[in-house]
Design a protein around this motif. Sequence first.
Motif, mmCIF file in Angstrom:
data_model
loop_
_atom_site.group_PDB
_atom_site.id
_atom_site.type_symbol
_atom_site.label_atom_id
_atom_site.label_comp_id
_atom_site.label_asym_id
_atom_site.label_seq_id
_atom_site.Cartn_x
_atom_site.Cartn_y
_atom_site.Cartn_z
ATOM 1 N N LEU A 41 1.770 -7.213 -3.948
ATOM 2 C CA LEU A 41 3.091 -7.817 -3.783
ATOM 3 C C LEU A 41 2.958 -9.315 -3.513
ATOM 4 N N ASP A 42 2.056 -9.648 -2.588
ATOM 5 C CA ASP A 42 1.830 -11.051 -2.218
ATOM 6 C C ASP A 42 1.473 -11.888 -3.441
ATOM 7 N N THR A 43 0.565 -11.368 -4.260
ATOM 8 C CA THR A 43 0.112 -12.096 -5.443
ATOM 9 C C THR A 43 1.195 -12.178 -6.512
ATOM 10 N N ALA A 44 1.876 -11.056 -6.777
ATOM 11 C CA ALA A 44 2.882 -11.015 -7.837
ATOM 12 C C ALA A 44 4.047 -11.964 -7.563
ATOM 13 N N LEU A 45 4.385 -12.140 -6.293
ATOM 14 C CA LEU A 45 5.548 -12.949 -5.937
ATOM 15 C C LEU A 45 5.165 -14.292 -5.324
ATOM 16 N N ASN A 46 3.855 -14.586 -5.311
ATOM 17 C CA ASN A 46 3.357 -15.877 -4.831
ATOM 18 C C ASN A 46 3.846 -16.176 -3.414
ATOM 19 N N VAL A 47 3.729 -15.180 -2.541
ATOM 20 C CA VAL A 47 4.255 -15.308 -1.178
ATOM 21 C C VAL A 47 3.371 -16.193 -0.307
ATOM 22 N N LYS A 48 2.054 -16.006 -0.395
ATOM 23 C CA LYS A 48 1.150 -16.694 0.536
ATOM 24 C C LYS A 48 1.239 -18.205 0.422
ATOM 25 N N SER A 49 1.192 -18.734 -0.780
ATOM 26 C CA SER A 49 1.127 -20.185 -0.925
ATOM 27 C C SER A 49 2.487 -20.847 -1.102
ATOM 28 N N GLU A 50 3.450 -20.126 -1.699
ATOM 29 C CA GLU A 50 4.723 -20.763 -2.029
ATOM 30 C C GLU A 50 5.951 -19.968 -1.571
ATOM 31 N N ALA A 70 8.024 -4.221 -9.937
ATOM 32 C CA ALA A 70 6.575 -4.324 -10.115
ATOM 33 C C ALA A 70 6.163 -3.595 -11.385
ATOM 34 N N SER A 71 5.380 -4.258 -12.219
ATOM 35 C CA SER A 71 5.010 -3.683 -13.518
ATOM 36 C C SER A 71 4.298 -2.350 -13.353
ATOM 37 N N LYS A 72 3.488 -2.210 -12.300
ATOM 38 C CA LYS A 72 2.746 -0.957 -12.109
ATOM 39 C C LYS A 72 3.653 0.205 -11.714
ATOM 40 N N LEU A 73 4.868 -0.112 -11.252
ATOM 41 C CA LEU A 73 5.786 0.963 -10.858
ATOM 42 C C LEU A 73 6.654 1.431 -12.020
ATOM 43 N N VAL A 74 6.640 0.699 -13.128
ATOM 44 C CA VAL A 74 7.506 1.059 -14.258
ATOM 45 C C VAL A 74 6.735 1.226 -15.563
ATOM 46 N N GLU A 75 5.422 0.966 -15.549
ATOM 47 C CA GLU A 75 4.693 0.871 -16.809
ATOM 48 C C GLU A 75 4.517 2.201 -17.534
ATOM 49 N N ASN A 76 4.574 3.337 -16.802
ATOM 50 C CA ASN A 76 4.361 4.610 -17.502
ATOM 51 C C ASN A 76 5.627 5.138 -18.180
ATOM 52 N N GLY A 77 6.742 4.458 -17.971
ATOM 53 C CA GLY A 77 7.974 4.848 -18.658
ATOM 54 C C GLY A 77 8.769 5.923 -17.959
ATOM 55 N N ASN A 78 8.176 6.568 -16.936
ATOM 56 C CA ASN A 78 8.919 7.610 -16.219
ATOM 57 C C ASN A 78 9.991 7.019 -15.319
ATOM 58 N N HIS A 79 9.803 5.774 -14.909
ATOM 59 C CA HIS A 79 10.766 5.095 -14.047
ATOM 60 C C HIS A 79 11.097 3.746 -14.668
ATOM 61 N N PRO A 80 12.015 3.710 -15.617
ATOM 62 C CA PRO A 80 12.339 2.441 -16.284
ATOM 63 C C PRO A 80 12.907 1.433 -15.296
ATOM 64 N N PRO A 81 12.765 0.152 -15.602
ATOM 65 C CA PRO A 81 13.286 -0.879 -14.691
ATOM 66 C C PRO A 81 14.771 -0.689 -14.421
ATOM 67 N N ALA A 82 15.145 -0.785 -13.152
ATOM 68 C CA ALA A 82 16.544 -0.620 -12.766
ATOM 69 C C ALA A 82 17.231 -1.962 -12.517
ATOM 70 N N LEU A 123 0.833 -1.216 0.000
ATOM 71 C CA LEU A 123 0.000 0.000 0.000
ATOM 72 C C LEU A 123 0.861 1.258 0.000
ATOM 73 N N SER A 124 1.965 1.231 0.733
ATOM 74 C CA SER A 124 2.831 2.413 0.797
ATOM 75 C C SER A 124 3.475 2.720 -0.548
ATOM 76 N N LEU A 125 3.562 1.702 -1.418
ATOM 77 C CA LEU A 125 4.103 1.902 -2.764
ATOM 78 C C LEU A 125 3.036 2.370 -3.747
ATOM 79 N N GLY A 126 1.809 2.549 -3.251
ATOM 80 C CA GLY A 126 0.710 2.961 -4.121
ATOM 81 C C GLY A 126 0.057 1.802 -4.838
ATOM 82 N N LEU A 127 0.300 0.577 -4.372
ATOM 83 C CA LEU A 127 -0.270 -0.623 -4.982
ATOM 84 C C LEU A 127 -1.393 -1.167 -4.100
ATOM 85 N N GLU A 128 -2.139 -2.130 -4.621
ATOM 86 C CA GLU A 128 -3.169 -2.769 -3.799
ATOM 87 C C GLU A 128 -2.495 -3.562 -2.688
ATOM 88 N N ALA A 129 -3.220 -3.786 -1.591
ATOM 89 C CA ALA A 129 -2.644 -4.445 -0.422
ATOM 90 C C ALA A 129 -2.064 -5.812 -0.764
#
Length: 362
Positions: free
Chosen positions: A204-213, A321-333, A195-201
């Motif tokens: 992160l958990d879903t994108a990185l499969n933390v809960k189940s794996e 995270a794709s939502k943090l880089v998708e607008n092109g203002n912050h390319p993947p580092a 949430l602090s990154l401006g993403l849904e709660a």
Amino acid sequence: MAAATDPAVTQYSHTALPPILTSVKKLSESSQVTSIPSTYTYPVNPQDESVLIDYDSKIPIVDFSLLTSGTPEQRSKAISDLGKACEDWGFFLVINHGVPEELMKAVMDGSLRFFYLSEEEKHEYQGKDVLDPIRCGTSFNASVDKVLFWRDFLKVFVYPEFHFPDKPAGFSQLSSEYCKRTREVTRELLKGISLSLGLEADYLDTALNVKSEGLQIFIANLYPPCPQPELALGMPPHSDHGLLTLLIQNGNGLQVQHNGKWVNVNAIPNSFLVNTGDHLEIFSNGKYRSNIHRAVLNNKGTRISIAVPTGPSLDVVVTPASKLVENGNHPPAYVGMKYKDYLELQQSSMLDGKAVLDRVRI
């Protein structure tokens, strides 16, 4: 993004562990050892030591109860404070987390009892590969360490599948409950960080499969009294793999780096010490940088710490995270690398600051 191909991953894959070495516990208990063996002498930069400061009162504190059950205003502030702690320090203390203090103490006692097993009993758990689910040893990776570290350890993979030594009696059951409780705390902290990154709660958990794996590791560290603590280290300056590490300790010895200075960490009773890991840095595209820390020694008492890092699923290729880089203002580092490959590379190499993370920077 495709995983980066790094020849070092292949080079270090399934690195065999070294022959059995004398534990530092046994060394420290020997009446013959009045100075450290030369293999433990760590080259220290005097300028580095001159910047040691002690202002742990400024280390950020996160009230877990406000994050999870406070009013909307309290929760919003707790999320903001959590994000600021990740951004400014990469390290914070968590209070009011709900894990019983008696359980924390019991796991510390169980860890001490494990290290007081006979050398022969502990050798049963030495392991043969850096990714074995149960591994006991000394230093960090003595097969490649140019300098040995004054530390004995037990490392156990506890989630998604729970492994644990069957000695001493009762230790496995206590640790299973402790790992379950710390996993719950970690997942709530990750929701707040998302949430602090401006993403849904749950992003992160879903994108990185933390809960189940998501991989959770139980690491018990023993730092016996060292006859020359100023010449050696328990652990060298390094950052952790994974997302977050929750740590408890029975005495001082942890130092974290902040603004180029080393800060002594004196824990509040019944709190967790939490540091951000390399994969949170990658996921946040560098906004939340992993914290560099080290373990220093003393010549008076034995220190024990228990670290429980949580990371993504071993099979996930971690990228910003794709939502943090998708607008092109912050390319993947960072380029993507499978978490298992990253973990294997780090655990098979010498610990050296952020040397492994630097391999995936663009």
